[in-house]
Every structure is written in C-alpha cells, then in structure tokens.
Design a protein around this motif. Structure first.
Motif, PDB file in Angstrom:
ATOM      1  N   UNK A  73       0.856  -1.197   0.000  1.00 29.28           N
ATOM      2  CA  UNK A  73       0.000   0.000   0.000  1.00 29.28           C
ATOM      3  C   UNK A  73       0.884   1.238   0.000  1.00 29.28           C
ATOM      4  N   UNK A  74       0.509   2.195  -0.820  1.00 28.42           N
ATOM      5  CA  UNK A  74       1.251   3.458  -0.822  1.00 28.42           C
ATOM      6  C   UNK A  74       1.097   4.116   0.544  1.00 28.42           C
ATOM      7  N   UNK A  75       2.077   4.908   0.928  1.00 26.77           N
ATOM      8  CA  UNK A  75       2.065   5.568   2.242  1.00 26.77           C
ATOM      9  C   UNK A  75       0.769   6.354   2.471  1.00 26.77           C
ATOM     10  N   UNK A  76       0.215   6.185   3.654  1.00 24.76           N
ATOM     11  CA  UNK A  76      -0.976   6.947   4.026  1.00 24.76           C
ATOM     12  C   UNK A  76      -0.956   7.082   5.537  1.00 24.76           C
ATOM     13  N   UNK A  77      -0.790   8.306   6.030  1.00 24.41           N
ATOM     14  CA  UNK A  77      -0.801   8.497   7.481  1.00 24.41           C
ATOM     15  C   UNK A  77      -2.149   9.029   7.946  1.00 24.41           C
ATOM     16  N   UNK A  78      -3.116   9.018   7.045  1.00 24.42           N
ATOM     17  CA  UNK A  78      -4.461   9.439   7.424  1.00 24.42           C
ATOM     18  C   UNK A  78      -4.665  10.947   7.398  1.00 24.42           C
ATOM     19  N   UNK A  79      -3.617  11.696   7.115  1.00 26.55           N
ATOM     20  CA  UNK A  79      -3.774  13.162   7.083  1.00 26.55           C
ATOM     21  C   UNK A  79      -4.060  13.613   5.650  1.00 26.55           C
ATOM     22  N   UNK A  80      -4.881  14.652   5.523  1.00 26.11           N
ATOM     23  CA  UNK A  80      -5.039  15.277   4.210  1.00 26.11           C
ATOM     24  C   UNK A  80      -4.140  16.529   4.161  1.00 26.11           C
ATOM     25  N   UNK A  81      -4.052  17.104   3.004  1.00 24.99           N
ATOM     26  CA  UNK A  81      -3.088  18.200   2.826  1.00 24.99           C
ATOM     27  C   UNK A  81      -3.340  19.371   3.764  1.00 24.99           C
ATOM     28  N   UNK A  82      -4.614  19.601   4.101  1.00 29.35           N
ATOM     29  CA  UNK A  82      -4.881  20.760   4.954  1.00 29.35           C
ATOM     30  C   UNK A  82      -4.436  20.498   6.395  1.00 29.35           C
ATOM     31  N   UNK A  83      -4.088  19.244   6.697  1.00 26.06           N
ATOM     32  CA  UNK A  83      -3.585  18.939   8.045  1.00 26.06           C
ATOM     33  C   UNK A  83      -2.060  18.915   8.094  1.00 26.06           C
ATOM     34  N   UNK A  84      -1.436  19.278   6.999  1.00 31.00           N
ATOM     35  CA  UNK A  84       0.033  19.275   6.972  1.00 31.00           C
ATOM     36  C   UNK A  84       0.576  20.705   6.996  1.00 31.00           C
ATOM     37  N   UNK A  85       1.691  20.865   7.676  1.00 31.09           N
ATOM     38  CA  UNK A  85       2.357  22.160   7.684  1.00 31.09           C
ATOM     39  C   UNK A  85       3.104  22.384   6.377  1.00 31.09           C
ATOM     40  N   UNK A  86       3.683  23.570   6.276  1.00 31.39           N
ATOM     41  CA  UNK A  86       4.473  23.862   5.077  1.00 31.39           C
ATOM     42  C   UNK A  86       5.894  24.246   5.488  1.00 31.39           C
ATOM     43  N   UNK A  87       6.819  24.029   4.574  1.00 28.12           N
ATOM     44  CA  UNK A  87       8.225  24.353   4.834  1.00 28.12           C
ATOM     45  C   UNK A  87       8.669  25.408   3.829  1.00 28.12           C
ATOM     46  N   UNK A  88       9.302  26.442   4.348  1.00 26.14           N
ATOM     47  CA  UNK A  88       9.776  27.550   3.513  1.00 26.14           C
ATOM     48  C   UNK A  88      11.267  27.730   3.714  1.00 26.14           C
ATOM     49  N   UNK A  89      11.896  28.323   2.706  1.00 28.00           N
ATOM     50  CA  UNK A  89      13.291  28.731   2.869  1.00 28.00           C
ATOM     51  C   UNK A  89      13.299  30.226   3.154  1.00 28.00           C
ATOM     52  N   UNK A  90      14.095  30.634   4.117  1.00 23.37           N
ATOM     53  CA  UNK A  90      14.200  32.070   4.401  1.00 23.37           C
ATOM     54  C   UNK A  90      15.681  32.467   4.405  1.00 23.37           C
ATOM     55  N   UNK A  91      15.897  33.760   4.241  1.00 24.41           N
ATOM     56  CA  UNK A  91      17.247  34.323   4.352  1.00 24.41           C
ATOM     57  C   UNK A  91      17.135  35.562   5.222  1.00 24.41           C
ATOM     58  N   UNK A  92      17.743  35.519   6.375  1.00 29.03           N
ATOM     59  CA  UNK A  92      17.600  36.644   7.310  1.00 29.03           C
ATOM     60  C   UNK A  92      18.930  37.396   7.417  1.00 29.03           C
ATOM     61  N   UNK A  93      18.853  38.698   7.603  1.00 29.05           N
ATOM     62  CA  UNK A  93      20.087  39.466   7.724  1.00 29.05           C
ATOM     63  C   UNK A  93      20.756  39.223   9.075  1.00 29.05           C
ATOM     64  N   UNK A  94      22.050  39.054   9.036  1.00 29.12           N
ATOM     65  CA  UNK A  94      22.789  38.864  10.288  1.00 29.12           C
ATOM     66  C   UNK A  94      24.230  39.300  10.051  1.00 29.12           C
ATOM     67  N   UNK A  95      25.087  38.983  10.991  1.00 29.84           N
ATOM     68  CA  UNK A  95      26.483  39.382  10.855  1.00 29.84           C
ATOM     69  C   UNK A  95      27.400  38.383  11.545  1.00 29.84           C
ATOM     70  N   UNK A  96      28.671  38.605  11.395  1.00 31.61           N
ATOM     71  CA  UNK A  96      29.680  37.751  12.022  1.00 31.61           C
ATOM     72  C   UNK A  96      29.842  38.198  13.476  1.00 31.61           C
ATOM     73  N   UNK A  97      29.369  37.374  14.406  1.00 32.00           N
ATOM     74  CA  UNK A  97      29.430  37.746  15.822  1.00 32.00           C
ATOM     75  C   UNK A  97      30.771  37.394  16.468  1.00 32.00           C
ATOM     76  N   UNK A  98      31.706  36.851  15.675  1.00 31.02           N
ATOM     77  CA  UNK A  98      33.048  36.664  16.231  1.00 31.02           C
ATOM     78  C   UNK A  98      33.898  37.918  16.012  1.00 31.02           C
ATOM     79  N   UNK A  99      33.317  38.877  15.272  1.00 29.08           N
ATOM     80  CA  UNK A  99      34.029  40.125  14.992  1.00 29.08           C
ATOM     81  C   UNK A  99      33.410  41.228  15.858  1.00 29.08           C
ATOM     82  N   UNK A 100      34.262  42.039  16.476  1.00 28.46           N
ATOM     83  CA  UNK A 100      33.789  43.181  17.277  1.00 28.46           C
ATOM     84  C   UNK A 100      32.906  44.081  16.418  1.00 28.46           C
TER      85      UNK A 100
END
Ligand SMILES: *[C@@H]1O[C@H](CO)[C@@H](O)[C@H](O)[C@H]1NC(C)=O
Length: 523
Positions: A217-244
């Motif tokens: 049987x193909x995978x089925x965990x009983x959840x439909x798509x509206x019960x699943x979260x979503x994953x996004x890629x983000x890029x946040x501004x930051x800096x090198x904290x080893x530098x003063x």
C-alpha cells in the motif's frame, strides 16, 4: 536484434577486462531470461529504474537504453555517494514488511588514478529510504554493508531482510512504507581517501516477497493536505558575531539561509492567531540542512513528526526555524560546521537577528513562555550553554539530543547556581535530554548530568530518554526530537510536580535497536 548484439559485444568486452574472480554474472543473461531490459522486479512486475535525483549524490549518472544505470561515486570522508532509486515508477511506497530479501546485480570498477594505494577493494551499503527520507543522507536505514573481492568486476548478491527490519523502520518513521533504496559507496570502512572514485552500473534488483505477503500500500498516514504544515526557505540578515561590532566590514554582514516550518492552518493574514517559536540547531560538522527539513518531497522526517503530532492534538502548534548555528561568516552556504568560535558566538545572532526576524515576518506569540531551543550534539551544547545559560530571560524550553555543555557534577552545580543568580525568579518550563548508551561522546558524561537536571528545582517539567544501544547518530536525535515536541510549550505548574524523585524510567521497548557496524561520527 542489433541492440542485443551491441549489448552482447559490450558485455564481452567488459568481461575480458575484469578479473577471474568474476564468475557470477553471465553476459548472456538478458537473452537467456528472455528479457530485454534491466530494472527492478517487485513480485511479478518488472519496471525500468526510476532515479530519485534529489536524493542521490553521484556524477555522470546515465540511464542506458538497456535500462541499466551507471554513475560515479566519490569518496568524501565516509559520505561516499551513490544513486537513490524509487521502488516504483509511480514513486508510491511499498511495505518493507512484505519482503524477505533483495537480489542486486551490478558492475563496478575503480576509476583509474582515483583509488588510493591503501584502499581495499570497493565496498557498498544497501540503504533503504523510508517514506519520509529525503535521500541517501536523509532519514535512511542501512540494511547491510557488503564488500567485493576485486578492484573491478560484477557483483551479484542476495541480501536478507531481517524479520525485525520493518520494526526498525516503524520505530524511526512510524510506518513501514519504503520509498526506495540507495546503493552507497562505503568509503568509510575500506580505507578510501577523499576523492577516490568508483564507477557503478546497476543492472537488476529483485525484491522477493514473503510467502503469502499482503499487497503493498502506498504511504498513508491518514492526514489530508490541509492537516500538513508547510516548509519555507528564508534568508535573514545577520552578521559575524566573532568580529567586534566596531570592526565590522561589509564581508562580515550577510544574509543567512534557514528552513521554516509553519503549522497546518497557518494564515499570515490572521494576526490574532499566533504561535510559539522553536529554534532547532544542528551538530558540529553539519549545517541547517542536516535535520532534513525541506520543501521537497514529503518534507523530511521531522516534518512528519510535527504534522502528525499537531494533527492529533498531542503536540502544541508552533513555528520552527532550523537555523545554522555558526554565527560567523564561515556558516556556509552548505557549511561544514567547523567554526567553534562561530558556534560560541550564537547568542548575538539569536537575540538580535533570528528571533526579531521571525517575529517581524510570522505571527509569533510574545514572551519567554513561547520560545524553545533544542539541538543535536553541538546544537544541544548551544541550547544549554547559550539558551539556558544566557537567554533564560527570553526562552524557557530546552532540549539536548546527545549534546549538553558539562559532564562534571561540580561544574554543573556552579552552572546551575549561576543561572539561578543571573535569572532570579525565572523557571524552566520544560527540559529534555537524550543520549545513546553506545555514544562514546556522551555515555560517561550524561548519566550524572541527567541526575543533576532531574534534581534541579528550577525545572518544572523534566524528561529524559536513555536510548539503549544508540550511538552518536540520527536515530537517537530523531527520537529525541519526537519526544521533545510532545512536551514543548506545555506549561506545567510547579505545584503539579511530584514531590519525590521519580524512579528512572525503564527504557521504552520501542528503542531497543541493535545497530550493527554503526559508524560513530563526531558531530
Ligand atoms: C481534512 O481532515 C480533517 C480531519 O479529518 C477534516 O476536518 C477536514 O475537513 C479535511 N479537509 C479536507 C480538505 O478534506
């Protein structure tokens, strides 16, 4: 006919080049079997191979007209690659519990000038990819390691699937559904050096079902798509904290990549519905991709744990960021997590960049009750050292999976006293620790640490899990993540705590995993 002749010719040619030890692969096999292509056989159905491209790590991947697939795998400090393949061309899963063994047939040869003198004959591992695996390095289970007896040749092997193998898959992925498999170059145990190369041509793979096995049987965990979260890629501004700060140059300021999980039902426009924030960290030698959380395929193992846990109501809904814990310009992209000054400097990035960015872009609940930090190995050390030790004013839930800052009981007492003094009046809502009994990095230091945390009044709700036979590796960490999300963000009042020390839990049966030939990695 021409095709067959051509094939036969190539085969003869190939065979003349290999050593006499190769007796198992017949060049006339295609003809004698009356089949005209190579591929995968499941019960009575044979199909050409379907490559799981994103889940593979190989170069020169070619699917020939005869159905065989060839590739070059390169040695990389134990992470030698290979090709991943789906069990079915539809990419639907099979149930591994229905099968008792697998036949493999492949040609292999070391690449000329790319095989170090000390290396032994090539070795492989057959790796199964459960439904939530993201490929050859994400969420797999190894079936068996096997070696060849010459530098090039033809290998035909039958690998038994132990009767408890499907239990092992279920322990790790909740279901025994297998997306496919990978044939990985075992460069780790064969003395290979980085850059050694192996050419592989996979011809036939046959899955033998158990007698009277049920339909797959193909995978089925009983959840439909509206019960699943979503994953996004983000890029946040930051800096090198080893530098003063005063010495910062443009090179020290950058955007950093991370993965964000939004729970099912998340609505950016609904500012009244807010969620707690979970910061998840990786280990040394790793990066933000190492937990396997992704916006591809099924999103990785931890996404499955979060989706199902939240859908069942057992897990509080939260937003998670799988961030890169190296707070210096050596973070990546795809960094090797080796800058320990960067790991140690993470407090600045956490306070000034990650948390403010997440609050500005997502509907996140206010207050220290609503921030958690957890990580594996080095990320666990950061969660205790930096999260608990320095940021208790802004967070109150902590998890460490084979990672904690101290093992020495006296130093631990000093650490705890300092936390109590620095953050007078604040409590820790939840704290979780896990480690494997075969983890050389933790098995001596963790038991006293577990006791120190168990006895610490500052913690309202403590839980630990001793993973029998677990090593410094992902089975322990995934299990720990899944345990920790069951408790995180639930606030247990101090008066509900038992006043006597609970008996140490007997290890849960579900984690009695015997890990043979397990490789201990330093993370
Ligand atoms: C998904 O499943 C849930 C729970 O069974 C149900 O309430 C919801 O209506 C379903 N949604 C869709 C789109 O089918």
């Amino acid at each position: 006919m021409f095709n067959f002749l051509k094939k036969h010719f190539c085969w003869s040619l190939a065979l003349s080049a290999v050593t006499l030890s190769v007796t198992s692969c017949s060049p006339l096999k295609l003809e004698t079997r009356g089949e005209d292509f190579y591929g995968i056989t499941l019960r009575d159905t044979k199909e050409k191979f379907t490559i799981f491209t994103d889940g593979s790590d190989a170069t020169d991947v070619v699917q020939a007209e005869d159905g065989s697939i060839s590739w070059i795998a390169t040695s990389k400090g134990g992470a030698g690659g290979g090709v991943s393949l789906y069990a079915r061309s539809t990419k639907e899963e099979i149930n591994i519990g229905n099968y008792e063994s697998v036949d493999l047939e492949l040609d292999y040869s070391t690449v000329e000038g790319k095989w170090s003198a000390e290396a032994q004959t090539p070795g492989f591992v057959l790796r199964f990819l459960p439904w939530d695996s993201t490929g050859i390095f994400g969420g797999y289970e190894d079936l068996e390691y096997f070696e060849t007896d010459s530098m090039n040749g033809c290998l035909k092997i039958n690998l038994k699937i132990p009767s408890d193998f499907s239990d092992k898959i279920i322990q790790s992925s909740d279901y025994d559904s297998i997306l496919g498999f990978a044939i990985k170059f075992n460069d780790y145990l064969r003395g290979n050096e980085n850059g050694d190369q192996l050419k592989v041509t996979l011809k036939d793979v046959t899955f033998h079902p158990k007698e009277g096995a049920a339909e797959d049987k193909a995978f089925d965990d009983g959840l439909n798509d509206s019960q699943r979260g979503t994953v996004l890629e983000v890029n946040y501004p930051t800096r090198d904290y080893t530098v003063e700060e005063s010495a910062l140059t443009d090179e020290d300021k950058y955007e950093k990549h991370a993965w964000v999980y939004l729970p099912a039902g998340y609505d950016a426009d609904d500012k009244d519905t807010t969620y707690p924030l979970f910061i998840l960290l990786h280990g040394g030698g790793q990066n933000e991709n190492s937990w396997g959380l992704t916006n591809k395929g099924r999103g990785g193992k931890i996404k499955g744990f979060m989706d199902r846990g939240m859908a069942s109501g057992n897990v509080e809904k939260f937003i998670l960021i799988a961030a890169n814990g190296v707070a210096s310009k050596n973070w990546g992209p795809n960094g090797a997590g080796g800058d320990f000054d960067g790991f140690n400097a993470f407090e600045g990035e956490l306070r000034n960049d990650i948390i403010p960015y997440m609050k500005a872009h997502y509907n996140i609940k206010e207050g220290r009750d609503n921030i958690a930090m957890a990580g594996l190995s080095m990320g666990g050390i950061q969660s205790f050292d930096i999260g608990l030790g320095k940021c208790l004013d802004i967070m109150s839930h902590f998890g460490g999976f084979s990672g904690a800052h101290l093992g020495d009981p006296e130093e631990q007492k000093v650490f705890q006293a300092k936390v109590e003094k620095d953050f007078e009046g604040l409590t820790i809502h939840n704290l979780y620790i896990t480690y494997g009994t075969e983890d050389v990095l933790a098995k001596e230091t963790f038991p006293p640490l577990v006791e120190a945390y168990r006895d610490w009044d500052l913690i309202e709700n403590f839980n630990e899990y001793t993973f029998i036979d677990g090593t410094h590796d992902f089975p322990v960490w995934y299990n720990g993540f899944n345990d920790f999300i069951q408790m995180v963000f639930k606030i247990k009042k101090a008066e509900e705590q038992p006043s006597i020390k609970p008996e140490p839990e007997t290890p849960k049966q579900k984690c009695r995993i015997v890990q043979k030939k397990k490789v201990v990695k330093i993370n």
